[in-house]
Design an enzyme around this catalytic site. Structure first.
Site, PDB file in Angstrom:
ATOM      1  N   CYS A  73       0.985  -1.240   0.125  1.00  0.00           N
ATOM      2  CA  CYS A  73       0.066   0.050   0.086  1.00  0.00           C
ATOM      3  C   CYS A  73       0.732   1.249  -0.002  1.00  0.00           C
ATOM      4  CB  CYS A  73      -1.085  -0.285   1.275  1.00  0.00           C
ATOM      5  SG  CYS A  73      -2.194   1.135   0.965  1.00  0.00           S
ATOM      6  N   HIS A  92      -3.764  -5.608   1.388  1.00  0.00           N
ATOM      7  CA  HIS A  92      -3.505  -5.751   2.929  1.00  0.00           C
ATOM      8  C   HIS A  92      -3.880  -7.102   3.034  1.00  0.00           C
ATOM      9  CE1 HIS A  92      -2.574  -1.656   4.073  1.00  0.00           C
ATOM     10  NE2 HIS A  92      -3.351  -1.278   3.283  1.00  0.00           N
TER      11      HIS A  92
END
Length: 487
Positions: A329, A426
């Site tokens: 991310c 994630h």
């Protein structure tokens, strides 16, 4: 509908785990129960079934109930971006960025969002276990309070106050908190729970008797300190520099000031062959087989911190010696050439030079991607499930070398030499097969012992909490409070 609110004498008194324990305990009895946290401040978040975003600890409590996380379970989520500012998320969706004083004035309006979500939940579940935030005795935050007693009074529900004896001074915590409440708020507190006790309970009994006599309220029970309990945290992470695990495979994670969703790495903390270290100072990080750049709530400022702290030199040396580098991310965005923020999504508008390990650029934008995803590794027969929470778009030639697939579409980026990988996903290592696949790429030799199944681990830990409630709390009184004191 019945309800009970768990408030704490301090932050990290154990409210989240007590709520999770009660939710699991009730769910195992077949009760229709849901968690609720009116307001949360955390950088660890989860994606809901509606495509929204709530605090990670509330999502864990939903799992304890056997439910998918919903927006209404945490109607106000504050994600700090600076020491005095945060992104404000209402019922799962971004409302905007606010400075602390602006949000304090906004709370009266946020109360309407909280109460609407509360009414939605109470129509659908028989019992709701509510979690407070911080302490109800924070005098400076009492005006328009929606996190603790302000909500309890508005919803007209009873409260149990939790104190952490492991920190010391638990009787002062409990009595001092009660002294700072108004008479109506004091009347709302039905009893106490003492959390994280170690030792012989007989040595505590005189204090418990005194507390009940002094406060004229029962102690519902004393919960023991559960060794090796590891569950999704709101924000806290192990002390930077502390190593977890005694494995020979070394993983280092720079402890970014605005690091988010560090729960991504809990499977590595559990892995018997991995030694995991979060480090602020690269000079103290030590050698690594794998370095992971984690998520960030303020990618550009964390990039500046990396530069000023000397991490680029550490990473260059790590790669020269053949180590692997992974970005997730915000950490993935850092691997590119630049991160620009023309709309001031995370702070001041501008552009920051990134690490330039991969050939792409990132442009932050106000639209936020919130997705639960499933896919696989292109080079290995391994599947994963996870979620995406990020602003903006990354583009460049590096994406011509993907290493993952989502719904048949290639995603992620990999360096030409295969040493560096990055993606927006994630929870990539939650499945054992995915964790094994990632570690094989990073250089961990195959073994007959697979990586731990993190979802199974979480359920086991939740059952430990529920067992502790059964063994140590007055469950008859709990039933009385829950099913005769209506909220």
């Amino acid at each position: 509908m019945s309800a009970l609110m768990i408030q704490g004498t301090t932050s990290d008194a154990g409210k989240s785990t007590v709520v999770a324990a009660l939710c699991r305990w009730l769910a195992r009895q077949g009760v229709s129960v849901a968690p609720f946290k009116p307001q949360n401040m955390a950088l660890n978040s989860a994606v809901t079934v509606e495509g929204g975003e709530i605090g990670r600890s509330t999502a864990l409590q939903a799992l304890a109930c056997g439910l998918e996380p919903e927006n209404d379970m945490n109607p106000v989520l504050l994600k700090p971006q600076t020491d005095v500012g945060a992104q404000v998320i209402l019922r799962g969706q971004v409302h905007g960025n606010m400075q602390a004083l602006d949000y304090h004035r906004f709370k009266a309006e946020a109360r309407e969002t909280v109460m609407a979500a509360w009414q939605s939940l109470r129509r659908r579940y028989d019992v709701i276990i509510v979690e407070g935030a911080g302490s109800p005795a924070e005098i400076n935050l009492r005006e328009n309070d929606i996190a603790n007693m302000g909500f309890a009074e508005a919803a007209d529900i009873p409260v149990v106050l939790v104190g952490d004896i492991d920190r010391g001074g638990v009787f002062a915590q409990l009595v001092g908190t009660m002294a700072l409440l108004s008479p109506s708020e004091q009347a709302r507190v039905k009893g106490f729970v003492i959390n994280r006790f170690r030792g012989d309970l007989g040595l505590l009994q005189d204090g418990l008797d005194w507390l009940e006599e002094y406060a004229q309220r029962p102690v519902l029970g004393v919960l023991p300190y559960l060794q090796d309990l590891m569950l999704d945290a709101e924000d806290s992470v192990q002390q930077a520099g502390q190593e977890e695990g005694d494995g020979l495979f070394r993983v280092v994670i720079p402890a970014l000031p605005r690091m988010s969703n560090h729960n991504d790495f809990d499977p590595l903390r559990l892995h018997p062959r991995v030694a995991l270290r979060f480090a602020r100072d690269p000079e103290k990080a030590g050698p690594a087989d794998l370095v992971i750049l984690p998520g960030s709530k303020h990618t550009r400022s964390d990039l500046t911190w990396l530069e000023q702290s000397g991490w680029p030199e550490y990473l260059d040396r790590h790669l020269r010696y053949g180590g692997k580098l992974l970005g997730i991310c915000g950490g993935f965005q850092m691997l590119g050439r630049s991160v620009s923020d023309p709309e001031a999504v995370e702070g001041e508008a501008g552009e920051t030079r990134a690490l330039s390990y991969l050939d792409f650029d990132t442009r932050l934008a106000s639209n936020k991607t919130l997705l639960e995803v499933e896919g696989g590794f292109l080079d290995q027969q391994a599947g994963f499930s996870g979620y995406e929470i990020h602003n903006g778009l990354s583009q460049g030639p590096a994406f011509d070398r993907p290493w993952l697939t989502l719904d048949g579409h290639p995603v992620g980026a990999e360096s030409r030499d295969g040493q560096i990988r990055g993606c927006y996903i994630h929870g990539l290592m939650d499945r054992a097969e995915a964790c094994d696949a990632l570690l094989r790429w990073a250089g961990l030799p195959p073994s007959e012992a697979p990586a731990p199944d993190y979802r199974a681990h979480r359920l086991t830990q939740l059952d430990r909490l529920a067992d502790s409630v059964e063994a140590n709390l007055d469950t008859a009184k709990l039933h009385q409070w829950l099913f005769t004191l209506k909220g």
